[in-house]
Enzyme design. Structure first.
Site, PDB file in Angstrom:
ATOM      1  CG  ASP A 356      -1.942   1.053   1.246  1.00 41.88           C
ATOM      2  OD1 ASP A 356      -2.707   1.145   0.279  1.00 41.88           O
ATOM      3  OD2 ASP A 356      -1.985   1.815   2.235  1.00 41.88           O
ATOM      4  CD  GLU A 386      -2.057   2.507  -3.577  1.00 46.43           C
ATOM      5  OE1 GLU A 386      -3.105   3.096  -3.875  1.00 46.43           O
ATOM      6  OE2 GLU A 386      -1.644   2.377  -2.397  1.00 46.43           O
ATOM      7  CG  ASP A 460      -8.031   2.899  -3.465  1.00 50.96           C
ATOM      8  OD1 ASP A 460      -8.686   3.082  -2.422  1.00 50.96           O
ATOM      9  OD2 ASP A 460      -6.855   2.492  -3.467  1.00 50.96           O
TER      10      ASP A 460
END
Length: 635
Positions: A356, A386, A460
């Site tokens: 993340d 990410e 997201d």
């Protein structure tokens, strides 16, 4: 804006490695020697050719190319560039270069927008990137050619098995029609304590379904003990959340997935914790052992307090997500040291980590993470970051990142591909997507290209069906009460399905690994978070879409060219896109037509459309994609 030069004929620039063409490549191992060959039409009037190159942020060095001869009005120049000598003791680096054509009174410079094609300009502008990675840098081979499935655990399936139930949790019993908990407006505080009951037992029960659509990798949203339903506010990294079935359900999933040759990727949220955690313990629920509740806590220097205890660094200023300080040795070692979090779950049998907000993790943290997990897995554990932009050229907080130079990441989430596909569909301009595909293929190491996490949607983003179906009909709105109830019209839904078939055909056939967000394959709708996180519609699937995804899965798993086949754009004009994959004795072309009329496209081989099973007849149908297998073997 520089004026484009009008020349009677353009020079050609070729790169080769050991005699093999590498013209579309811009990332090389430090042990390789790149041969640059430049063919210059005499009409251009060049008397010499020079390669000008600099390491990122450093001064230029000029390398004159050697004149090799003239044939039919074309001068040929050549240069061998030793990447090992270029990097020196560092063994890796990022460089930027251009080719200069000296013409006596003036000089022309190459200028590129996609790292492959170029124009000639009168001034230096938009150089080529050259990434050199450590010669030992390898990516896990098992990952290439597979299909990934991204599961938001609470919303996938309620399986039979023991789970714990917290008193402070709201259970939404309406799996089929329930609305996720939401704030009136984005950015307002939200408890995120409403659960639908999906768990890891349920994931294990649905492995046969996942296998039926070709899945070989499951990427799970965070599973560690945490207060929220999304679990990005970790409470204890050493425990799997009891509401998901705890450690027992996790071990059961690992065991059963292994039997079906499916590997599990975990979400590593290592930039921050929750404020309600054993490490921070803002509310004293862990016995006042955390940095907030106890000034003498062993975790006190894991966080940066501006004024103890109420003012502290938090991710994006969100106070429930205090940011970790990985410059503290004990903090960093807890995650990436021997016996730490990352090694523990690798030894438990996971196939890798998705990191993340990788841009916010320090270089040293990433270096040590890769070293630890690769030692623990004999190089088999994959590390995916990410990153939303071109990761090879990424600058974060004023620092150039070195993700792909050999010691950090194996792959990233390929958001540029998502942007490219959506741009192509919205504008009907194939060159937009082609330029993105060329740039990424040129700037990333080849091993990384074949490991990219190619996504159309995630937790997201808005649901891809909603984005495609709504299209230009989208209206501005800030009221989440509207989004909670809003659905696509029948016409929009049909348009979304048709366009998703095209988008997914591209997603599954370009270089990299397709990643399907749970429910996209069966027509799940939804706007922004949390409306993109509705429960999977078991028993109410769009069977038309599901059959399409099953066909894509079969094509991808049955044709080894998708493991690591070479990629080439053959045509990108207006609404038409054509590209090919070659390798492992296979040759596949993908033909896409977003226009409203059929398009004639002749092949020089017998072929069959793998999507329909029918022989290819030389026409690309309007508003469609074709995956065409050329029957003759190409050398």
């Amino acid at each position: 804006m520089l004026t484009k030069i009008s020349v009677p004929a353009m020079p050609k620039i070729r790169k080769t490695i050991n005699g093999k063409d590498a013209s579309s490549q811009g990332a090389f191992a430090a042990c390789e020697i790149i041969n640059f060959t430049v063919d210059v039409p005499r009409q251009l009037g060049a008397s010499a050719v020079v390669l000008r190159i600099c390491e990122d942020g450093q001064k230029d060095t000029d390398y004159p190319l050697t004149f090799k001869g003239t044939k039919e009005g074309v001068d040929t120049y050549s240069l061998n560039l030793d990447t090992g000598e270029l990097c020196g003791d560092a063994g890796q680096g990022l460089f930027f270069y251009e080719i200069l054509f000296l013409r006596g009174l003036d000089t022309l410079f190459t200028s590129t927008t996609n790292q492959v094609d170029f124009t000639l300009e009168r001034y230096s502008d938009r150089r080529f990137a050259l990434l050199v990675y450590e010669k030992e840098y390898k990516n896990p081979e098992w990952f290439k050619g597979r299909i990934m499935y991204h599961i938001f655990v609470d919303r996938f399936y309620k399986g039979d098995g023991d789970v714990s139930k917290r008193e402070d949790v709201i259970i939404n019993e309406d799996w089929n029609n329930g609305t996720p908990q939401y704030a009136k407006k984005n950015g307002e505080k939200l408890a995120n304590n409403m659960f639908f009951g999906g768990n890891l037992w349920g994931v294990a029960e649905k492995l046969d379904y996942l296998k039926s659509i070709g899945v070989g990798i499951i990427y799970l949203s965070p599973i560690f003990k945490a207060y929220s339903n999304h679990k990005y506010d970790t409470g204890d990294y050493m425990q799997v959340d009891g509401m998901f079935g705890g450690d027992e359900a996790f071990k059961n999933l690992i065991k059963k997935a292994k039997k079906k040759d499916i590997r599990i990727i975990l979400d590593g949220v290592f930039n921050h914790t929750g404020d309600n955690s054993i490490y921070f313990d803002r509310y004293g629920e862990y016995g006042k052992v955390g940095a907030y509740s106890n000034p003498d806590s062993e975790y006190r220097n894991w966080y940066n307090f501006k004024k103890y205890p109420n003012r502290y660094e938090a991710w994006w200023g969100i106070e429930i997500l205090p940011r970790l300080n990985h410059n503290t040795d004990s903090c960093r070692e807890y995650f990436v040291g021997k016996g730490g979090v990352c090694e523990k779950y690798v030894l438990d049998g996971i196939g890798g980590w998705r990191l993340d907000v990788a841009d916010e993790l320090p270089d040293r943290f990433l270096d040590e993470l890769r070293s630890t997990v690769h030692k623990a897995s004999d190089g088999e554990c994959i590390i995916i970051g990410e990153v939303w932009e071109n990761a090879a050229l990424k600058i974060a907080y004023s620092d150039r990142r070195r993700y792909f130079r050999g010691r950090q990441l194996d792959s990233v989430m390929n958001y540029p591909l998502r942007n490219g596909i959506l741009g192509y569909i919205e504008e009907k301009d194939a060159s937009f997507l082609a330029n993105i595909l060329k740039e990424i293929y040129a700037t990333y190491p080849r091993g990384v290209c074949h490991c990219l996490m190619n996504l159309l949607g995630t937790h997201d983003t808005e649901r891809i069906l909603t984005v495609l179906g709504e299209g230009s009909d989208k209206e501005f709105c800030e009221d989440n009460d509207v989004f909670a109830k809003k659905r696509l019209t029948e016409k929009q839904y049909a348009r979304g399905v048709a366009l998703l078939k095209i988008a997914s055909a591209i997603q599954y056939t370009v270089y990299g690994v397709p990643s399907v967000f749970y429910g996209d394959e069966v027509g799940l709708e939804g706007y922004h978070d949390p409306f993109c996180r509705r429960p999977f519609p078991w028993g109410r699937e769009n069977t038309e879409l599901l059959e399409h995804y099953k066909t894509l899965g079969k094509i991808r798993t049955e044709h080894p060219v998708f493991i690591d086949g070479e990629f080439e754009i053959e045509m990108a004009e207006g609404e038409i896109l054509v590209y090919s994959r070659r390798g492992r004795d296979e040759h596949i072309k993908v033909l896409v037509n977003l226009g409203n009329t059929d398009y004639p496209y002749e092949l020089d081989c017998e072929a069959v459309d793998l999507l329909s099973g029918k022989a290819y007849k030389g026409t690309v149908k309007k508003e469609s994609a074709m995956i065409v297998l050329c029957k003759e073997t190409e050398e």
